[in-house]
Motif scaffolding. Structure first.
Motif, PDB file in Angstrom:
ATOM      1  N   THR A  62      39.565   2.519 -38.765  1.00 35.10           N
ATOM      2  CA  THR A  62      38.680   3.719 -38.250  1.00 35.10           C
ATOM      3  C   THR A  62      39.310   4.028 -36.729  1.00 35.10           C
ATOM      4  O   THR A  62      40.087   3.210 -36.382  1.00 35.10           O
ATOM      5  CB  THR A  62      37.247   3.667 -38.003  1.00 35.10           C
ATOM      6  N   ILE A  63      39.222   4.784 -36.534  1.00 37.48           N
ATOM      7  CA  ILE A  63      39.276   4.785 -35.201  1.00 37.48           C
ATOM      8  C   ILE A  63      38.196   6.130 -34.520  1.00 37.48           C
ATOM      9  O   ILE A  63      37.688   6.370 -34.466  1.00 37.48           O
ATOM     10  CB  ILE A  63      40.568   6.113 -34.879  1.00 37.48           C
ATOM     11  N   LEU A  64      38.276   5.205 -32.980  1.00 39.10           N
ATOM     12  CA  LEU A  64      37.079   5.868 -31.893  1.00 39.10           C
ATOM     13  C   LEU A  64      38.060   6.414 -30.411  1.00 39.10           C
ATOM     14  O   LEU A  64      39.291   6.155 -30.018  1.00 39.10           O
ATOM     15  CB  LEU A  64      36.110   4.284 -31.084  1.00 39.10           C
ATOM     16  N   ARG A  65      36.841   6.961 -30.019  1.00 40.18           N
ATOM     17  CA  ARG A  65      37.585   7.647 -28.276  1.00 40.18           C
ATOM     18  C   ARG A  65      36.528   7.651 -27.500  1.00 40.18           C
ATOM     19  O   ARG A  65      35.423   7.390 -28.069  1.00 40.18           O
ATOM     20  CB  ARG A  65      37.917   9.293 -29.082  1.00 40.18           C
ATOM     21  N   GLU A  66      37.649   7.342 -26.677  1.00 42.16           N
ATOM     22  CA  GLU A  66      36.133   7.643 -25.151  1.00 42.16           C
ATOM     23  C   GLU A  66      35.334   8.720 -25.148  1.00 42.16           C
ATOM     24  O   GLU A  66      35.740   9.550 -25.097  1.00 42.16           O
ATOM     25  CB  GLU A  66      36.833   7.448 -23.677  1.00 42.16           C
ATOM     26  N   PRO A  67      34.009   8.311 -24.999  1.00 39.96           N
ATOM     27  CA  PRO A  67      32.832   9.237 -25.398  1.00 39.96           C
ATOM     28  C   PRO A  67      33.000  10.959 -24.307  1.00 39.96           C
ATOM     29  O   PRO A  67      32.526  11.772 -25.308  1.00 39.96           O
ATOM     30  CB  PRO A  67      31.419   8.175 -25.536  1.00 39.96           C
ATOM     31  N   ALA A  68      33.127  10.807 -23.241  1.00 36.42           N
ATOM     32  CA  ALA A  68      33.243  11.657 -22.691  1.00 36.42           C
ATOM     33  C   ALA A  68      34.250  12.633 -22.794  1.00 36.42           C
ATOM     34  O   ALA A  68      33.911  14.276 -22.750  1.00 36.42           O
ATOM     35  CB  ALA A  68      34.064  11.416 -21.013  1.00 36.42           C
ATOM     36  N   VAL A 117      29.664  -3.068 -37.995  1.00 35.02           N
ATOM     37  CA  VAL A 117      31.863  -2.096 -37.991  1.00 35.02           C
ATOM     38  C   VAL A 117      32.588  -3.718 -38.298  1.00 35.02           C
ATOM     39  O   VAL A 117      33.189  -3.487 -39.583  1.00 35.02           O
ATOM     40  CB  VAL A 117      31.772  -1.696 -37.467  1.00 35.02           C
ATOM     41  N   GLU A 118      32.060  -4.656 -37.552  1.00 34.42           N
ATOM     42  CA  GLU A 118      33.167  -5.739 -37.750  1.00 34.42           C
ATOM     43  C   GLU A 118      33.174  -6.011 -39.290  1.00 34.42           C
ATOM     44  O   GLU A 118      34.138  -6.571 -39.179  1.00 34.42           O
ATOM     45  CB  GLU A 118      32.720  -6.705 -36.305  1.00 34.42           C
ATOM     46  N   GLU A 119      32.344  -6.287 -40.007  1.00 41.20           N
ATOM     47  CA  GLU A 119      32.145  -7.130 -41.211  1.00 41.20           C
ATOM     48  C   GLU A 119      32.928  -6.348 -42.557  1.00 41.20           C
ATOM     49  O   GLU A 119      34.092  -6.623 -43.324  1.00 41.20           O
ATOM     50  CB  GLU A 119      30.822  -7.019 -41.587  1.00 41.20           C
ATOM     51  N   VAL A 120      33.188  -4.652 -41.946  1.00 40.05           N
ATOM     52  CA  VAL A 120      33.771  -4.193 -42.893  1.00 40.05           C
ATOM     53  C   VAL A 120      34.889  -3.592 -42.498  1.00 40.05           C
ATOM     54  O   VAL A 120      36.269  -3.914 -42.977  1.00 40.05           O
ATOM     55  CB  VAL A 120      33.325  -2.515 -43.282  1.00 40.05           C
ATOM     56  N   PHE A 121      35.507  -3.115 -41.255  1.00 37.73           N
ATOM     57  CA  PHE A 121      36.944  -2.820 -40.771  1.00 37.73           C
ATOM     58  C   PHE A 121      37.668  -3.376 -40.440  1.00 37.73           C
ATOM     59  O   PHE A 121      37.590  -4.087 -39.717  1.00 37.73           O
ATOM     60  CB  PHE A 121      37.077  -1.336 -39.554  1.00 37.73           C
ATOM     61  N   SER A 122      38.733  -3.891 -40.868  1.00 35.52           N
ATOM     62  CA  SER A 122      40.065  -4.806 -40.406  1.00 35.52           C
ATOM     63  C   SER A 122      40.878  -4.253 -38.811  1.00 35.52           C
ATOM     64  O   SER A 122      41.620  -5.235 -38.570  1.00 35.52           O
ATOM     65  CB  SER A 122      41.180  -4.795 -41.522  1.00 35.52           C
ATOM     66  N   LEU A 123      40.954  -3.202 -38.792  1.00 32.66           N
ATOM     67  CA  LEU A 123      40.971  -2.701 -37.789  1.00 32.66           C
ATOM     68  C   LEU A 123      40.151  -1.344 -37.192  1.00 32.66           C
ATOM     69  O   LEU A 123      40.539  -0.282 -38.209  1.00 32.66           O
ATOM     70  CB  LEU A 123      43.194  -2.409 -37.903  1.00 32.66           C
ATOM     71  N   VAL A 124      40.139  -1.478 -35.599  1.00 31.10           N
ATOM     72  CA  VAL A 124      39.964  -0.368 -34.590  1.00 31.10           C
ATOM     73  C   VAL A 124      40.850   0.119 -34.222  1.00 31.10           C
ATOM     74  O   VAL A 124      40.736  -0.293 -33.200  1.00 31.10           O
ATOM     75  CB  VAL A 124      37.889   0.021 -34.522  1.00 31.10           C
ATOM     76  N   MET A 125      40.928   1.250 -34.215  1.00 31.96           N
ATOM     77  CA  MET A 125      42.132   1.879 -33.523  1.00 31.96           C
ATOM     78  C   MET A 125      41.860   2.540 -32.061  1.00 31.96           C
ATOM     79  O   MET A 125      40.114   3.290 -32.712  1.00 31.96           O
ATOM     80  CB  MET A 125      43.100   2.995 -34.711  1.00 31.96           C
ATOM     81  N   ILE A 126      42.275   3.091 -31.437  1.00 32.96           N
ATOM     82  CA  ILE A 126      41.695   3.520 -29.774  1.00 32.96           C
ATOM     83  C   ILE A 126      43.017   4.644 -29.013  1.00 32.96           C
ATOM     84  O   ILE A 126      43.698   4.211 -29.289  1.00 32.96           O
ATOM     85  CB  ILE A 126      41.707   2.401 -28.873  1.00 32.96           C
ATOM     86  N   ALA A 127      42.140   5.637 -30.024  1.00 32.98           N
ATOM     87  CA  ALA A 127      42.518   6.943 -29.300  1.00 32.98           C
ATOM     88  C   ALA A 127      43.703   7.139 -28.099  1.00 32.98           C
ATOM     89  O   ALA A 127      45.024   8.177 -28.473  1.00 32.98           O
ATOM     90  CB  ALA A 127      42.055   8.991 -29.875  1.00 32.98           C
ATOM     91  N   GLU A 128      43.076   6.576 -27.283  1.00 35.03           N
ATOM     92  CA  GLU A 128      43.639   6.998 -25.961  1.00 35.03           C
ATOM     93  C   GLU A 128      45.107   5.861 -25.732  1.00 35.03           C
ATOM     94  O   GLU A 128      46.144   6.381 -25.036  1.00 35.03           O
ATOM     95  CB  GLU A 128      42.926   6.138 -25.236  1.00 35.03           C
ATOM     96  N   ASP A 140      32.900   0.150 -25.447  1.00 38.56           N
ATOM     97  CA  ASP A 140      34.011   0.053 -24.949  1.00 38.56           C
ATOM     98  C   ASP A 140      33.984  -1.780 -25.439  1.00 38.56           C
ATOM     99  O   ASP A 140      34.362  -2.357 -24.903  1.00 38.56           O
ATOM    100  CB  ASP A 140      32.777  -0.221 -23.709  1.00 38.56           C
ATOM    101  N   HIS A 141      33.336  -1.852 -26.890  1.00 39.41           N
ATOM    102  CA  HIS A 141      33.136  -3.206 -27.405  1.00 39.41           C
ATOM    103  C   HIS A 141      34.571  -3.375 -28.132  1.00 39.41           C
ATOM    104  O   HIS A 141      35.787  -4.162 -27.811  1.00 39.41           O
ATOM    105  CB  HIS A 141      32.143  -3.445 -28.312  1.00 39.41           C
ATOM    106  N   PHE A 142      34.735  -2.124 -28.775  1.00 39.15           N
ATOM    107  CA  PHE A 142      36.191  -1.975 -29.786  1.00 39.15           C
ATOM    108  C   PHE A 142      37.197  -1.750 -29.490  1.00 39.15           C
ATOM    109  O   PHE A 142      38.677  -2.193 -29.193  1.00 39.15           O
ATOM    110  CB  PHE A 142      35.556  -1.299 -30.617  1.00 39.15           C
ATOM    111  N   ASN A 143      37.023  -0.699 -28.073  1.00 43.77           N
ATOM    112  CA  ASN A 143      38.400  -1.037 -26.764  1.00 43.77           C
ATOM    113  C   ASN A 143      38.559  -2.368 -26.316  1.00 43.77           C
ATOM    114  O   ASN A 143      39.809  -3.314 -26.719  1.00 43.77           O
ATOM    115  CB  ASN A 143      38.057   0.045 -25.396  1.00 43.77           C
ATOM    116  N   ALA A 144      37.762  -3.476 -25.994  1.00 47.00           N
ATOM    117  CA  ALA A 144      37.705  -5.089 -24.902  1.00 47.00           C
ATOM    118  C   ALA A 144      38.524  -5.420 -26.422  1.00 47.00           C
ATOM    119  O   ALA A 144      39.333  -6.089 -26.418  1.00 47.00           O
ATOM    120  CB  ALA A 144      36.989  -5.273 -24.823  1.00 47.00           C
TER     121      ALA A 144
END
Length: 431
Positions: A149-155, A231-242, A299-303
């Protein structure tokens, strides 16, 4: 000069510069950038010795089963297009929504395998919008499926949501002058939990991931920690949009794909006139405070993303990301002209490339093909820039015709453009 370089130097004298470009990288590593037939190949075949290789012996085959949780306003449409094109090249079945769900899996309802069109089952890939439900996805997808999946900075994400869904989300429609600053000054004055499309106005990432978007980590820190574990149990990669290109490098290494498998054109992008150039610091703080659950997830998955980059070798990842950007620019120029630019939909002559417009207040941009193009390269370029609605409809038609039997490749250009469909219901008059 090493013998391999001598042979390559001699061969280049007999080949057009348009066909082959020889790059000599550090430590005598050689990369070939070749255009072969209908495949556009612009990736290094051999990586510099400073990059740790994928250490499998023998090398892994490309992984073919992928489920991508397409979150909202996170560059997910571009990732989806990458997966669609890979699936087509390898004759894989892509799970697509039933017509009653339109081009999303009946979002915002919890995902069900019943939402998948029967002609697209059993699938190898899934990449359309849905609300995550682990049990239902595991019932649908192969056992060896890799989830990403992919996340983006919330603001930044919230500013995009507010703009894109301003005419559909009731909480946004209530705000005078469609002012994001006014909404964030007192969000409770406009937001009503449980309203249709309320999830676009509060912790949308948490909702997409199957969580309760009304929970607050300030009141219940354990809930955020539990959601992160799920999320960590299922997703092998959490991408970051930035860090999109770095994310694609990690994705291609996870799946044992080549770099050309993750080349892309930016899709579903808003015009500059439809977005804030910069988000003031106070506004960003207010957006993160209102979407505190999303902020905690990000913040967690960016780290963890950067810890993963460090494990892969940061210099290696940065080198591959740079090679990806350079190859992407060459590909865009080849497909869309010497100065490829995103255009408003009204300026795009190729109907299959006209992006869906959420409202008159938001301009979604796209690419257009140069006039006079034809053949397999033109079709590959068309797919590269094809918006979600058109590509989903095209794949559904193709898979229905295939009926489980390999058939003659269907030319996109020979078909009329798909009928535009609504991503969201019409707004009732008088509201």
């Amino acid at each position: 000069m090493p013998p391999i370089l001598q042979r390559l130097q001699q061969s280049t004298k007999m080949m057009s510069r348009r066909k082959i470009l020889l790059l000599v990288l550090g430590c005598s590593t050689v990369s070939l950038l070749i255009h072969q037939g209908s495949q556009l190949s612009w990736y290094p075949k051999l990586f510099p010795l400073s990059c740790p290789p994928l250490r499998e012996s023998p090398p892994r085959a490309k992984h073919m089963a992928v489920a991508f949780l397409k979150t909202h306003k996170t560059a997910g449409t571009t990732v989806q297009n990458i997966l669609f094109r890979f699936a087509e090249r390898h004759n894989l079945t892509v799970a697509l929504p039933h017509p009653s769900c339109e081009h999303q899996f009946c979002y915002p309802r919890n995902f069900s395998a019943h939402f998948v069109h029967p002609a697209t089952r059993p699938p190898h890939m899934l990449a359309s919008h849905l609300r995550f439900d682990r049990a239902e996805l595991e019932r649908l997808m192969p056992p060896d499926t890799i989830y990403v999946t992919i996340l983006r900075e919330p603001a930044a994400m919230f500013e995009s949501l507010f703009s894109y869904y301003n005419q559909y989300c009731p909480a946004f429609r209530r705000v005078p002058n469609a002012s994001l600053e006014t909404f964030l000054r007192a969000p409770e004055a406009y937001y009503r939990p449980g309203e249709h499309f309320a999830m676009f106005a509060h912790n949308t990432l948490a909702y997409d991931l199957g969580g309760d978007n009304e929970r607050s980590p300030r009141d219940d820190a354990a809930y955020l920690a539990g959601l992160i574990r799920q999320v960590e149990e299922v997703f092998s990669l959490v991408m970051i949009a930035e860090y999109f290109d770095e994310s694609l490098v990690l994705l291609r290494r996870l799946l044992a794909w080549d770099l050309d498998d993750v080349l892309y054109a930016k899709l579903n992008a808003r015009a500059a006139s439809s977005r804030l150039a910069t988000i003031p610091e106070a506004l960003a703080r207010a957006a993160r405070t209102w979407n505190a659950l999303d902020a905690g997830l990000y913040d967690h998955f960016n780290a963890t993303f950067w810890r993963r980059v460090a494990r892969a070798g940061r210099a290696c990842v940065e080198r591959e990301a740079r090679e990806l950007r350079e190859a992407r620019q060459r590909l865009l120029r080849r497909c869309f002209g010497d100065e490829p630019v995103l255009r408003p939909a009204a300026q795009i002559r190729t109907k299959q490339l006209q992006p869906w417009q959420p409202s008159r207040k938001v301009d979604i941009m796209g690419y257009d093909l140069p006039s006079g193009g034809a053949g397999p390269t033109t079709e590959a370029c068309l797919k590269l820039a094809m918006p979600e609605v058109q590509y989903s409809n095209y794949l559904l038609r193709k898979q229905k015709r295939r009926g489980g039997v390999r058939s003659r490749p269907e030319s996109v250009l020979d078909n009329p453009p798909p009928r535009p469909i609504r991503a969201l219901p019409r707004i009732p008059q008088g509201t």
